[in-house]
Design a protein around this motif. Structure first.
Motif, PDB file in Angstrom:
ATOM      1  N   CYS A 147      -0.617  -4.866  19.085  1.00 45.79           N
ATOM      2  CA  CYS A 147      -1.770  -4.482  18.694  1.00 45.79           C
ATOM      3  C   CYS A 147      -1.537  -4.177  17.108  1.00 45.79           C
ATOM      4  N   ALA A 148      -0.669  -3.432  16.615  1.00 47.33           N
ATOM      5  CA  ALA A 148      -0.588  -3.446  15.235  1.00 47.33           C
ATOM      6  C   ALA A 148      -0.353  -4.462  14.395  1.00 47.33           C
ATOM      7  N   CYS A 149       0.487  -5.423  15.031  1.00 46.76           N
ATOM      8  CA  CYS A 149       0.724  -6.780  14.246  1.00 46.76           C
ATOM      9  C   CYS A 149      -0.397  -7.622  14.189  1.00 46.76           C
ATOM     10  N   GLY A 150      -0.949  -7.591  15.233  1.00 47.16           N
ATOM     11  CA  GLY A 150      -2.430  -8.401  15.136  1.00 47.16           C
ATOM     12  C   GLY A 150      -3.328  -7.980  14.183  1.00 47.16           C
ATOM     13  N   SER A 151      -3.683  -6.600  14.194  1.00 45.13           N
ATOM     14  CA  SER A 151      -4.505  -6.341  13.060  1.00 45.13           C
ATOM     15  C   SER A 151      -4.215  -6.343  11.640  1.00 45.13           C
ATOM     16  N   ILE A 152      -3.142  -6.256  11.352  1.00 41.82           N
ATOM     17  CA  ILE A 152      -2.407  -6.693  10.064  1.00 41.82           C
ATOM     18  C   ILE A 152      -2.641  -8.086   9.652  1.00 41.82           C
ATOM     19  N   SER A 153      -2.342  -8.852  10.564  1.00 39.84           N
ATOM     20  CA  SER A 153      -2.355 -10.439  10.399  1.00 39.84           C
ATOM     21  C   SER A 153      -3.796 -10.673  10.270  1.00 39.84           C
ATOM     22  N   GLY A 154      -4.802 -10.010  11.010  1.00 42.00           N
ATOM     23  CA  GLY A 154      -6.243 -10.181  10.947  1.00 42.00           C
ATOM     24  C   GLY A 154      -6.715 -10.170   9.844  1.00 42.00           C
ATOM     25  N   ARG A 155      -6.224  -9.031   9.052  1.00 38.58           N
ATOM     26  CA  ARG A 155      -6.791  -8.800   7.617  1.00 38.58           C
ATOM     27  C   ARG A 155      -5.980  -9.726   6.589  1.00 38.58           C
ATOM     28  N   ARG A 156      -5.262 -10.639   6.725  1.00 37.82           N
ATOM     29  CA  ARG A 156      -4.690 -11.482   5.918  1.00 37.82           C
ATOM     30  C   ARG A 156      -5.855 -12.539   5.454  1.00 37.82           C
ATOM     31  N   ASP A 157      -5.759 -12.837   4.091  1.00 36.66           N
ATOM     32  CA  ASP A 157      -6.615 -13.755   3.662  1.00 36.66           C
ATOM     33  C   ASP A 157      -6.421 -14.137   2.123  1.00 36.66           C
ATOM     34  N   THR A 158      -6.726 -15.240   1.732  1.00 35.68           N
ATOM     35  CA  THR A 158      -6.732 -15.695   0.436  1.00 35.68           C
ATOM     36  C   THR A 158      -8.080 -15.441  -0.415  1.00 35.68           C
ATOM     37  N   GLY A 159      -7.568 -14.994  -1.543  1.00 32.22           N
ATOM     38  CA  GLY A 159      -8.756 -14.717  -2.642  1.00 32.22           C
ATOM     39  C   GLY A 159      -8.559 -15.383  -4.045  1.00 32.22           C
ATOM     40  N   ILE A 160      -9.528 -15.579  -4.739  1.00 34.78           N
ATOM     41  CA  ILE A 160      -9.513 -16.280  -6.017  1.00 34.78           C
ATOM     42  C   ILE A 160      -9.880 -15.262  -6.841  1.00 34.78           C
ATOM     43  N   VAL A 161      -9.264 -15.079  -8.221  1.00 28.28           N
ATOM     44  CA  VAL A 161      -9.502 -14.054  -9.051  1.00 28.28           C
ATOM     45  C   VAL A 161     -10.965 -14.614  -9.706  1.00 28.28           C
ATOM     46  N   ILE A 162     -11.955 -13.772 -10.103  1.00 24.65           N
ATOM     47  CA  ILE A 162     -13.102 -14.521 -10.684  1.00 24.65           C
ATOM     48  C   ILE A 162     -13.334 -13.758 -11.966  1.00 24.65           C
ATOM     49  N   ALA A 163     -12.521 -12.687 -12.570  1.00 21.23           N
ATOM     50  CA  ALA A 163     -12.857 -11.903 -13.604  1.00 21.23           C
ATOM     51  C   ALA A 163     -11.963 -12.780 -14.463  1.00 21.23           C
ATOM     52  N   ARG A 164     -12.308 -12.948 -16.090  1.00 24.20           N
ATOM     53  CA  ARG A 164     -11.343 -13.356 -17.077  1.00 24.20           C
ATOM     54  C   ARG A 164      -9.998 -12.957 -16.675  1.00 24.20           C
ATOM     55  N   ARG A 165     -10.129 -11.656 -16.767  1.00 22.34           N
ATOM     56  CA  ARG A 165      -8.592 -10.948 -16.717  1.00 22.34           C
ATOM     57  C   ARG A 165      -8.696  -9.709 -15.812  1.00 22.34           C
ATOM     58  N   ALA A 166      -7.688  -9.500 -14.986  1.00 21.65           N
ATOM     59  CA  ALA A 166      -7.844  -8.428 -14.109  1.00 21.65           C
ATOM     60  C   ALA A 166      -6.404  -8.063 -14.048  1.00 21.65           C
ATOM     61  N   GLN A 167      -6.117  -6.483 -13.552  1.00 15.86           N
ATOM     62  CA  GLN A 167      -4.755  -6.057 -13.359  1.00 15.86           C
ATOM     63  C   GLN A 167      -4.594  -5.595 -11.690  1.00 15.86           C
ATOM     64  N   ILE A 168      -3.311  -6.143 -11.431  1.00 17.45           N
ATOM     65  CA  ILE A 168      -3.096  -5.675 -10.228  1.00 17.45           C
ATOM     66  C   ILE A 168      -2.455  -4.440 -10.396  1.00 17.45           C
ATOM     67  N   ARG A 169      -2.549  -3.223  -9.601  1.00 15.31           N
ATOM     68  CA  ARG A 169      -1.969  -1.985 -10.157  1.00 15.31           C
ATOM     69  C   ARG A 169      -1.334  -1.496  -8.676  1.00 15.31           C
ATOM     70  N   SER A 170      -0.389  -0.469  -9.055  1.00 14.02           N
ATOM     71  CA  SER A 170       0.421   0.274  -8.148  1.00 14.02           C
ATOM     72  C   SER A 170      -0.413   1.017  -6.816  1.00 14.02           C
ATOM     73  N   SER A 171      -1.348   1.156  -7.097  1.00 18.23           N
ATOM     74  CA  SER A 171      -2.182   1.938  -6.182  1.00 18.23           C
ATOM     75  C   SER A 171      -3.943   2.015  -6.708  1.00 18.23           C
ATOM     76  N   THR A 172      -4.627   2.676  -5.833  1.00 18.95           N
ATOM     77  CA  THR A 172      -6.127   2.558  -6.208  1.00 18.95           C
ATOM     78  C   THR A 172      -6.514   3.908  -7.090  1.00 18.95           C
ATOM     79  N   ALA A 173      -5.533   4.640  -7.494  1.00 18.59           N
ATOM     80  CA  ALA A 173      -5.545   5.859  -8.103  1.00 18.59           C
ATOM     81  C   ALA A 173      -5.833   5.467  -9.887  1.00 18.59           C
ATOM     82  N   VAL A 174      -6.650   6.602 -10.359  1.00 19.06           N
ATOM     83  CA  VAL A 174      -7.031   6.214 -11.578  1.00 19.06           C
ATOM     84  C   VAL A 174      -5.889   6.049 -12.740  1.00 19.06           C
ATOM     85  N   VAL A 175      -4.765   6.931 -12.295  1.00 19.18           N
ATOM     86  CA  VAL A 175      -3.575   6.871 -13.154  1.00 19.18           C
ATOM     87  C   VAL A 175      -2.457   6.042 -12.756  1.00 19.18           C
ATOM     88  N   ALA A 176      -2.918   5.017 -11.848  1.00 18.92           N
ATOM     89  CA  ALA A 176      -2.033   3.962 -11.263  1.00 18.92           C
ATOM     90  C   ALA A 176      -1.398   3.174 -12.473  1.00 18.92           C
TER      91      ALA A 176
END
Length: 362
Positions: A19-48
């Motif tokens: 069940c755990a494997c199924g829920s993880i794979s169910g969240r997998r998708d593909t996305g396209i960046v729409i901002a001119r420039r954005a950052q992939i960060r280490s976490s969602t924290a402000v200090v990431a």
């Protein structure tokens, strides 16, 4: 007894793992960046820490998502760089691939329709899959103020009755203040029952989504400077060049091309008389053809129709040395038919327009 209990525990563990494997794979998708420039960060924290900068159009694998304490949604993503960088990016900078696919289907509907006009945004606004701002489910992305696009059509829809959707089309944050209620003594004009939406086509430099709908009150028509001074009393709703067949459209950077070069144009006009517009109104009610006399270096009126009930699209076509333009006109019998106007030049090189026989009879 012990063996049976042990088997039951092992079975439950296996089921939980599946069940755990199924829920993880169910969240997998593909996305396209729409901002001119954005950052992939280490976490969602402000200090990431910033791990990787990505630009508009970059493809990301979406592995998971979460909502931060401030209400912002985040995606855990994997980039397609050499290091396959994994981290977190704000969801507002990404659009799901399935939404892009729907936008491409929308673009295919009008792939053979020439641009009718060019528009630009007065303020940042939403690009939507349908002309409806009563919910956020159809939002493709947020376009920046000043973004340019081709207009391929428009539509009037019933105006939402809620007080929160007045003049803008932007996604409100949960903490955003609501519009103050109207005072009883406040003077207001007649309430419009319908609102205008533009169906648009966008350059990849402006948006990874090639087509969509934009709320009309956010749009300013970018009438070429060559003809804007001939707009008197009626609104220009569509225009195309006649001298070279070029359509007023976006260049590779998504900006307006240089339309200051004098030339000949066919223009569709609409009168503002008759009160607020309705879905049953025609797209235009008069045709204007402006010629350009190169010797005198001035424009002249080559043709001006009487009042008509006309509908898009406007098409300019060339067959050998002959050029025509066509529109759809509603006749006295209520039927809408495509009519074609022939464009030629006389011995002085000036444009002459020959309406079809059914228009001449009217």
């Amino acid at each position: 007894m012990m063996v049976r209990r042990l088997r039951r525990i092992i079975g439950c563990l296996l089921l939980s793992a599946l069940c755990a494997c199924g829920s993880i794979s169910g969240r997998r998708d593909t996305g396209i960046v729409i901002a001119r420039r954005a950052q992939i960060r280490s976490s969602t924290a402000v200090v990431a820490a910033d791990l990787l900068a990505v630009e508009r159009g970059a493809v990301l694998d979406i592995l998971d998502e979460t909502t931060a304490e401030n209400g912002e949604r985040w995606y855990r993503v994997r980039a397609h760089d050499l290091d396959q960088t994994e981290g977190w990016i704000e969801a507002r900078y990404v659009v799901l691939q399935e939404m892009i696919d729907l936008s491409r289907k929308l673009a295919q509907e009008d792939q053979n329709t020439p641009a009718q006009a060019v528009g630009q945004l007065r303020a940042a606004s939403n690009l939507r899959l349908s002309p409806d701002r009563s919910s956020d489910d159809n939002i493709l992305m947020r376009l920046e103020s000043g973004a340019h696009f081709e207009i391929v059509g428009w539509k009037y829809t019933p105006k939402p009755k809620t007080a929160e959707t007045e003049e803008t089309d932007d996604v409100p944050k949960s903490a955003a203040p609501r519009r103050a209620p109207r005072r009883e003594d406040e003077q207001v004009g007649p309430e419009e029952e319908y609102e205008l939406w533009y169906k648009v086509r966008l350059d990849p430099s402006v948006s990874p989504a090639p087509a969509g709908w934009i709320y009309g009150k956010q749009v300013e028509l970018a009438v070429p400077s060559d003809i804007i001074f001939y707009r008197t009393g009626r609104e220009f709703v569509a225009w195309q060049r006649l001298d070279d067949g070029a359509v007023a459209s976006n260049d590779a950077r998504g900006a307006i091309p240089d339309d200051a070069r004098p030339g000949s144009w066919v223009i569709l006009e609409r009168s503002g008389a008759g009160g607020p517009p309705r879905p049953t109104d025609p797209d235009f009610d008069r045709i204007l053809v402006l010629g350009y006399d190169a010797d005198k270096q001035e424009h002249y009126i080559a043709y001006r129709s009487g009042d008509v009930r006309g509908f898009l699209p406007l098409r300019v076509e060339r067959s050998g040395s002959e050029k025509t333009f066509s529109v759809r006109i509603q006749g006295s019998d209520g039927q809408i038919r495509e009519v074609r106007y022939r464009v030629r030049r006389d011995e002085r090189g000036l444009i002459r327009v020959e309406p079809p026989s059914e228009v001449r009879r009217r």
